[in-house]
Design a protein around this motif. Structure first.
Motif, PDB file in Angstrom:
ATOM      1  N   PHE A  87       0.821  -1.212   0.000  1.00  0.00           N
ATOM      2  CA  PHE A  87       0.000   0.000   0.000  1.00  0.00           C
ATOM      3  C   PHE A  87       0.856   1.262   0.000  1.00  0.00           C
ATOM      4  O   PHE A  87       1.903   1.315   0.629  1.00  0.00           O
ATOM      5  N   PRO A  90      -0.713   2.625   3.963  1.00  0.00           N
ATOM      6  CA  PRO A  90      -1.375   1.553   4.711  1.00  0.00           C
ATOM      7  C   PRO A  90      -2.035   2.109   5.975  1.00  0.00           C
ATOM      8  O   PRO A  90      -1.469   3.000   6.610  1.00  0.00           O
ATOM      9  N   PRO A  91      -3.223   1.625   6.338  1.00  0.00           N
ATOM     10  CA  PRO A  91      -3.885   2.156   7.537  1.00  0.00           C
ATOM     11  C   PRO A  91      -3.246   1.578   8.795  1.00  0.00           C
ATOM     12  O   PRO A  91      -2.753   0.458   8.783  1.00  0.00           O
ATOM     13  N   PRO A  92      -3.223   2.343   9.877  1.00  0.00           N
ATOM     14  CA  PRO A  92      -2.746   1.765  11.142  1.00  0.00           C
ATOM     15  C   PRO A  92      -3.710   0.693  11.634  1.00  0.00           C
ATOM     16  O   PRO A  92      -4.925   0.831  11.475  1.00  0.00           O
ATOM     17  N   LEU A  93      -3.173  -0.369  12.212  1.00  0.00           N
ATOM     18  CA  LEU A  93      -3.997  -1.460  12.750  1.00  0.00           C
ATOM     19  C   LEU A  93      -3.680  -1.624  14.232  1.00  0.00           C
ATOM     20  O   LEU A  93      -2.878  -2.475  14.610  1.00  0.00           O
ATOM     21  N   PRO A  94      -4.301  -0.807  15.084  1.00  0.00           N
ATOM     22  CA  PRO A  94      -3.940  -0.803  16.507  1.00  0.00           C
ATOM     23  C   PRO A  94      -4.110  -2.189  17.135  1.00  0.00           C
ATOM     24  O   PRO A  94      -5.127  -2.835  16.917  1.00  0.00           O
ATOM     25  N   GLY A  95      -3.098  -2.600  17.864  1.00  0.00           N
ATOM     26  CA  GLY A  95      -3.168  -3.883  18.575  1.00  0.00           C
ATOM     27  C   GLY A  95      -2.837  -5.089  17.721  1.00  0.00           C
ATOM     28  O   GLY A  95      -2.666  -6.186  18.251  1.00  0.00           O
ATOM     29  N   VAL A  96      -2.764  -4.922  16.411  1.00  0.00           N
ATOM     30  CA  VAL A  96      -2.442  -6.059  15.536  1.00  0.00           C
ATOM     31  C   VAL A  96      -0.939  -6.040  15.253  1.00  0.00           C
ATOM     32  O   VAL A  96      -0.437  -5.129  14.602  1.00  0.00           O
ATOM     33  N   ARG A  97      -0.260  -7.025  15.797  1.00  0.00           N
ATOM     34  CA  ARG A  97       1.188  -7.063  15.582  1.00  0.00           C
ATOM     35  C   ARG A  97       1.486  -7.582  14.177  1.00  0.00           C
ATOM     36  O   ARG A  97       0.758  -8.425  13.655  1.00  0.00           O
ATOM     37  N   LEU A 145       1.000  -2.901  13.815  1.00  0.00           N
ATOM     38  CA  LEU A 145       1.262  -2.648  12.406  1.00  0.00           C
ATOM     39  C   LEU A 145       0.869  -1.226  11.988  1.00  0.00           C
ATOM     40  O   LEU A 145      -0.291  -0.825  12.131  1.00  0.00           O
ATOM     41  N   HIS A 146       1.850  -0.512  11.491  1.00  0.00           N
ATOM     42  CA  HIS A 146       1.674   0.845  10.949  1.00  0.00           C
ATOM     43  C   HIS A 146       1.154   1.854  11.984  1.00  0.00           C
ATOM     44  O   HIS A 146       0.629   2.894  11.616  1.00  0.00           O
ATOM     45  N   GLU A 158       5.841  -2.889   4.276  1.00  0.00           N
ATOM     46  CA  GLU A 158       5.046  -3.411   3.160  1.00  0.00           C
ATOM     47  C   GLU A 158       5.880  -4.345   2.286  1.00  0.00           C
ATOM     48  O   GLU A 158       5.452  -5.431   1.922  1.00  0.00           O
TER      49      GLU A 158
END
Lengths: 256, 472
Positions: A87, A90-97, A145-146, A158
């Motif tokens: 991307f 890329p959008p931030p994905l809080p809590g997703v490692r 992630l991000h 990415e």
């Protein structure tokens, strides 16, 4: 033998507005195909449409992966068939490692039901190797992630995912924006390796800067949702010298 | 990861336990709640007179107190049609799983409880319907002077100790269902940890309701003497059955000076259970009480873990994770009552609402005059996954002390289309992407759970979201 990826006469609407107005393009195995064009020319729309983003409506044309149409497939089905999109934002994905995502994604590719337990014990080693390859420490595997990533970190992460997930088609949307010159060199050398290993790389870029480090096999220039020019690496050089105005409208008829 | 796989079940109670298998009751008292019913329960339990009188006083309160009109769904409960005491065909708590009737044992085996016991727990007390059916404590606990007993046995063997605390931390006068609980209590566990004894292996009590139209009233009492440490875990589950059952349990904690009590609940009732859980602790000087609750199952749950910070420098935290998926309700909220200087508290409430689920947070931070430099922090995070689902937050602060500091943060989030597409592009379905984002939402509190329990919670959420579709 069918082409790896073939885009045929693609017309796409986004929010009721026509963004792509008939794009043809071919990507072969072991080939880098650069898609260039000014802002708003439809480059990212092309990337999202190939990946199947909801809201990107194909009103005409087709997309074929190894000869089979993928336009009616869900985004995840295209991904599992080997389409990867790096991307631009890329959008931030809080809590997703990062490691959780990679485990889930690799498990899906292995047909394993559980998303949280690594079915392949080597996946962590491969992730760490990929991170090191893009110039990041192993610690990034455990980062959300991000979240709070700099522009350069996003791009490196990415590209690292493209290395771990082993797709057939790697679409990279502006992989050099936000990167410093060392970062551009690293990403360029990875793109060359991807070509070396037989993947098709669709390289979307506004500036020709990246193309000084990685010579594309083919260049397609989009302007206003149409193919404005096609050529080899010399086209990129021309754009760098003269700008898009000089090359627009040169599109030769015939094959993509 | 590997150990969790072999240790604990990975499915919802509905799937693991299936439909209730018929079990025989040795005794069953059903119908209207009366003085004679309570005297009969007391007689069957061969209780001392003080306990019988305590029950009868609670009955009087129950009859007087109004039905709380703010709770949703309470009108569904018809107390007169319930069985208030069901004694299974087990004479005394077994010390070996083999001694239990097969159909009862199988429930716990399906849930992986015996393996968990062997691997992790210092003591385990297991209840089926109204009575403890299995109770076993590892030898080292007894050697260190820890008392862990089925509640009835504690009442008989240590009346002076139990009397000091029972229904005193959570008085029956508090509300109608607290009074009902004290009048009808049956089962549960008692734990006493002597001065300076620190037990790091958790002890667990597990409660199972095996039939329709049953009311379960287990009573848990944890007393931590000065400078001690204990981690108590409670779990609950039920198979599916027609109609509903009612749970009105109570937990009382007394943390003496400088002791630490950690209390973890994994609530995974089937969708047939209406669940009241009355929880309160008192913390003396320098003591600490930490509540953690994973509230997953049940039809309706009402739970408000509360700590009374009575001693100077005492502290408490309450972390509640509540999931409302489908036409179900979670009504919860932590309460922190600061009565002494230098007390500290932290409340974290995370709710996930989906498929028409309703989450409600009603919290209370009260800081009494004189609780100088008291500090309290409340964090409410709601994740709402579709337009049919809701989350309500009603925090209430009552601060009568000018030097106190109370802070509150509340956020409501939704899952973004860009996040879903990103994850789908990596090969996950929309449902799988949602479950990964939901787990991400919970990630920062997962570390507060014992590893094996966090693994179960993750897996349950993964399953809850990865199938059934309907998300988004």
């Amino acid at each position: 033998m069918p082409e790896l990826l073939e885009v045929r006469s693609l017309h796409v609407d986004v929010e009721g507005k026509r963004v792509l107005r008939g794009v043809d393009l071919t990507l072969r195995q072991g080939e880098i195909h650069a898609v260039m064009g000014p802002n708003g020319s439809g480059k990212s729309t092309l990337a999202y449409t190939i990946a199947g983003r909801p809201g990107y409506e194909v009103v005409e044309g087709d997309i074929l992966l190894e000869g089979e149409s993928i336009v009616d497939l869900e985004p995840e089905e295209r991904a599992l068939k080997g389409v990867f999109l790096g991307f631009q934002e890329p959008p931030p994905l809080p809590g997703v490692r990062l490691s959780s995502l990679v485990v889930a994604a690799v498990n899906k590719r292995m047909g394993v039901e559980s998303l949280s337990r690594a079915a392949d014990p080597k996946v962590f080693g491969r992730l760490v190797a990929a991170l090191q390859r893009v110039g990041l420490t192993a610690e990034y595997a455990q980062r959300e992630l991000h979240v709070g990533f700099s522009g350069g970190e996003k791009k490196r992460v990415e590209v690292a995912q493209a290395l771990v997930l082993d797709p057939k088609v790697v679409i990279l949307d502006e992989p050099d924006s936000g990167l410093d010159i060392d970062g551009v060199r690293v990403v360029a050398s990875i793109i060359r390796d991807l070509r070396e290993s037989g993947k098709g790389v669709l390289l979307i870029t506004h500036y020709a800067r990246l193309l000084q480090y990685v010579k594309p096999d083919r260049v397609t220039v989009l302007v206003d949702g149409r193919v404005a020019a096609r050529g080899g690496p010399e086209l990129a050089e021309e754009i760098e010298r003269k700008g898009y105005g000089a090359v627009a409208g040169q599109a030769p008829a015939g094959t993509a | 990861m590997e150990s969790a796989r072999s240790l604990l079940p990975e499915r919802l109670p509905e799937e693991i336990l299936g439909y209730a298998s018929p079990t025989r009751a040795k005794l069953e008292f059903r119908g209207r709640i009366s003085r004679s019913l309570i005297e009969e329960i007391s007689r069957v339990k061969k209780e001392p007179d003080w306990m019988r009188r305590l029950r009868l006083r609670a009955l009087e309160l129950f009859e007087k107190l109004p039905t709380p009109n703010w709770v949703i769904g309470v009108d569904e409960i018809d107390l007169d049609e319930l069985s208030h005491y069901v004694k299974p065909e087990v004479d005394a708590p077994a010390e070996s799983w083999d001694e239990l009737p097969r159909e009862i044992r199988e429930y716990y085996e399906k849930l992986g409880i015996p393996e968990l016991e062997a691997k992790l727990l210092a003591g385990l007390s297991v209840q089926f319907e109204s009575e403890t059916v299995y109770h076993k404590v590892k030898e080292f606990l007894e050697k260190r002077g820890v008392i862990m007993l089925p509640m009835e046995e504690a009442v008989r063997r240590y009346p002076d100790l139990v009397k000091q605390y029972f229904a005193r931390v959570f008085p029956p006068s508090d509300h109608k269902f607290a009074a009902l609980h004290v009048a009808l209590w049956s089962g549960g566990a008692f734990v006493y940890v002597p001065k300076g004894v620190r037990i790091y292996e958790p002890v667990e009590a597990f409660f199972l309701i095996g039939r329709s139209l049953e009311a379960q009233f287990e009573h848990t009492l944890v007393v931590a003497d000065e400078g001690s440490y204990i981690h108590f875990i409670e779990g609950c589950s039920a198979p599916m059955f027609k109609g509903y059952s009612f749970h009105d349990g109570m937990v009382e904690i007394y943390a003496h000076r400088n002791s630490v009590v950690k209390f973890t609940t994994i609530q995974n009732w089937s969708r047939n259970v209406i669940n009241f859980n009355n929880k309160r602790g008192i913390a003396e000087e320098g003591a600490r009480i930490d509540w953690i609750e994973g509230s997953i199952g049940s039809k309706i749950t009402y739970t408000y873990p509360s700590t009374v910070l009575r001693g100077r420098g005492s502290s408490s935290s309450s972390i509640v994770v509540q999931l409302a998926k489908g036409p179900y309700i979670k009504d919860s909220g932590s309460k922190m009552i600061h009565l002494a200087p230098d007390t500290r508290s932290r409340i974290v409430n995370k709710s996930i609402s989906v498929d028409g689920g309703v989450n409600i947070y009603r919290g209370l931070v009260r800081i009494a005059k004189g609780a100088r430099r008291a500090r309290a922090h409340v964090e409410c995070q709601s994740l709402i996954l579709d337009d049919r689902s809701v989350a309500y937050t009603y925090p209430h602060n009552q601060v009568d002390e000018p030097t106190a500091q109370v802070t509150h943060e509340a956020t409501t989030g939704r899952i973004g289309e860009d996040q879903l597409f990103y994850l789908q592009q990596r090969g996950l379905t929309e449902q799988e992407a949602t479950s990964l984002l939901v787990m991400g939402f919970l990630e920062d509190v997962m570390g507060d759970l014992p590893f094996e329990y966090a693994a179960v919670l993750r897996r349950v959420i993964e399953i809850e979201f990865a199938r059934l579709g309907g998300v988004g």
